[in-house]
Design a protein around this motif. Structure first.
Motif, mmCIF file in Angstrom:
data_model
loop_
_atom_site.group_PDB
_atom_site.id
_atom_site.type_symbol
_atom_site.label_atom_id
_atom_site.label_comp_id
_atom_site.label_asym_id
_atom_site.label_seq_id
_atom_site.Cartn_x
_atom_site.Cartn_y
_atom_site.Cartn_z
ATOM 1 N N LYS A 184 30.849 33.713 35.622
ATOM 2 C CA LYS A 184 31.844 34.475 34.876
ATOM 3 C C LYS A 184 31.431 35.937 34.736
ATOM 4 O O LYS A 184 32.261 36.842 34.869
ATOM 5 N N TYR A 188 33.607 39.080 35.977
ATOM 6 C CA TYR A 188 34.072 40.133 35.070
ATOM 7 C C TYR A 188 33.621 41.507 35.540
ATOM 8 O O TYR A 188 34.411 42.453 35.602
ATOM 9 N N SER A 191 35.224 42.545 38.940
ATOM 10 C CA SER A 191 36.637 42.856 38.717
ATOM 11 C C SER A 191 36.808 44.204 38.037
ATOM 12 O O SER A 191 37.655 45.019 38.408
ATOM 13 N N GLU A 348 38.958 40.630 29.922
ATOM 14 C CA GLU A 348 38.499 39.388 30.556
ATOM 15 C C GLU A 348 37.986 38.398 29.517
ATOM 16 O O GLU A 348 38.130 37.175 29.678
#
Length: 515
Positions: A184, A188, A191, A348
């Motif tokens: 994750k 994050y 992105s 996010e």
């Protein structure tokens, strides 16, 4: 006749002798009578004195006798009291002596018992020592090792087991944490970076003003240099007029002053009237223009990020950061990028995007005044945010983005991450070649000093170090501890932006030939 004269003389002489004898005799009698009377008086006085002395003597003897009797009575009384006190003291001493005798007897009995017990313990110690020696000899005979060799062997086994268990636990914990967080976090961060595109300018300490012709240089200098001195005094910037064709160089560490000088000089060149009074007028106009530009840049930054309601003074300070650089990275562009990254990461994670962007935009606000005021940019930024009533979350993010205090919210952690990403990405900051090569050399020196390391290579501009170990000296479990030790050593001895990846590689090769 002669005989008569002699007779007369003899007569006179005889008469004189007789007269003298009579007078002497009379005087003797008178004197004896007087002496007799004096002796009688003396006897009377002596008798009277003897009587008085005898009387005084008797009185003195009586007084002495009475005093001696009184003194004797007092002494007798005191002696009786002393005797009674001595008797009481003797009784107390006798009692104490009896108690001491009793305690002495008890101590003697105890000493006797302790001596007996000590003798028994010594016998037991001797027996135990003999048995221990026999046991050690038997163990040495059975194992074929001395006691020191056996101790070293046991310690080595225990050490290896503890090291192995520690490495296994560390590896399991790291693997579990990576499984839960890496995926994750990577999504994050990647992105956010992909969605944030920003251009960066590298500010320097000089500005160049183009001239229409070289004759303008003489007009800028003025008679006996009065024009150039006035311009330098008013702006605080050095003007360098050299052989560079149709150009004047403005040199100064303060970018705002340099910008004021550039605008003022360009206005003077266009106007053509260059003298001290006109220079002062143009410098004042340029200062007002720069102030307006600073305010507009701050407002543009808040609009670009999408943050509203910031105090006008903070907006003005944001605009000043356009003229501030850190390691060659423009401070305002960096703050905008951190704000955008913070907003993306907050989105996010489902946090407040508005507060995250606000904290990211203001996290370095202290850099706008750290050249003018005492203190670090973190302390100054916190003071400014508190003075203009910023949100507590924003203040904590400003205060904790370099780890000076503990973050109290996830938004503070996001700002930390966004600040690191913006500062550490390739090309964001400019370093000198000397600093860069020195860091790479130091990085390889640190890793090569560890036992079992064969070679090490700093790659990816010093953001990763690959460590090749000797397989015979370092096991798979040792690699985990070695990587952690190298990381701690690098953290303690080096200063660097971002993070450095420590990659430990152990390679075993087995070669055989088919014939």
């Amino acid at each position: 006749m002669l005989e008569i004269i002699i007779t007369i003389v003899v007569s006179v002489a005889v008469t004189a002798v007789v007269t003298a004898f009579i007078v002497l005799n009379h005087y003797k009698k008178t004197t004896e009578a007087t002496i007799g009377n004096a002796q009688d008086q003396a006897r009377e006085i002596i008798d009277e004195a003897l009587k008085t002395a005898e009387s005084k003597k008797r009185e003195s003897l009586l007084e002495v006798k009475e005093e001696s009797i009184r003194t004797k009575n007092e002494l007798d009384k005191e002696i009786k009291e002393r005797r009674a006190e001595v008797q009481r003291s003797e009784r107390r001493i006798q009692q104490k002596e009896e108690n001491i005798d009793k305690k002495t007897e008890a101590l003697e009995r105890r000493e006797t018992n302790l001596a007996a017990k000590e003798e028994a313990l010594n016998k037991i110690k001797v027996e135990v020592s003999k048995l221990n020696e026999q046991r050690v000899q038997e163990l040495e005979r059975i194992s074929g090792l001395t006691s020191e060799q056996a101790k070293d062997y046991l310690l080595k086994i225990v050490e290896d087991e503890v090291k192995h268990e520690t490495a296994v636990i560390i590896k399991e914990m790291e693997s579990r944490a990576k499984e839960e967080a890496d995926k994750k976090a990577r999504e994050y961060v990647v992105s956010a970076i992909q969605r944030c595109a920003a251009d960066h300018v590298s500010e320097t300490t000089i500005s160049v003003v183009q001239l229409p012709n070289d004759e303008m240089k003489g007009r800028i200098i003025g008679r006996e240099g009065r024009n150039i001195r006035t311009l330098e005094t008013m702006t605080g910037v050095d003007l360098i007029i050299d052989d560079t064709p149709e150009a004047v160089i403005l040199s100064g560490f303060d970018p705002i002053r340099r910008e004021v000088a550039r605008i003022a000089l360009e206005k003077l060149i266009v106007d053509g009237r260059i003298h001290p009074a006109r220079i002062e007028e143009m410098v004042e106009k340029a200062q007002k223009e720069v102030e307006i530009m600073i305010k507009e840049e701050g407002e543009a930054a808040t609009l670009e990020v999408g943050v509203h309601g910031i105090h006008p003074e903070l907006v003005r300070l944001l605009g000043k950061m356009k003229f501030r650089t850190s390691y060659g990275q423009n401070a305002l562009k960096h703050s905008i990028e951190v704000a955008q990254l913070s907003g993306l990461l907050a989105a996010e994670l489902g946090l407040d995007v508005r507060i995250a962007k606000r904290a990211g935009l203001l996290h370095d606000i202290g850099k706008s005044v750290d050249h003018e005021m005492e203190g670090s940019h973190i302390q100054l930024g916190v003071e400014l945010c508190r003075r203009y009533k910023e949100n507590a979350t924003v203040i904590n993010a400003v205060e904790s983005h370099h780890g000076d205090v503990e973050p109290t919210s996830l938004i503070s952690c996001i700002v930390q991450a966004a600040d690191t990403i913006s500062a550490a990405r390739p090309g964001a900051r400019r370093e000198t070649l000397e600093t860069y090569t020195s860091r790479l050399t130091k990085l390889e020196e640190i890793t090569n000093n560890f036992k079992g390391v064969d070679k090490s290579f700093a790659i990816q501009a010093g953001r990763e170090v690959r460590v090749m170990v000797v397989p015979e000296q370092i096991t798979d479990t040792d690699m985990v501890l070695l990587a952690r030790d190298i990381s701690k050593q690098i953290e303690a001895e080096l200063e660097y932006p971002g993070q450095i990846k420590v990659n430990v590689i152990r390679e075993s090769r087995v070669i055989d030939y088919a014939k």
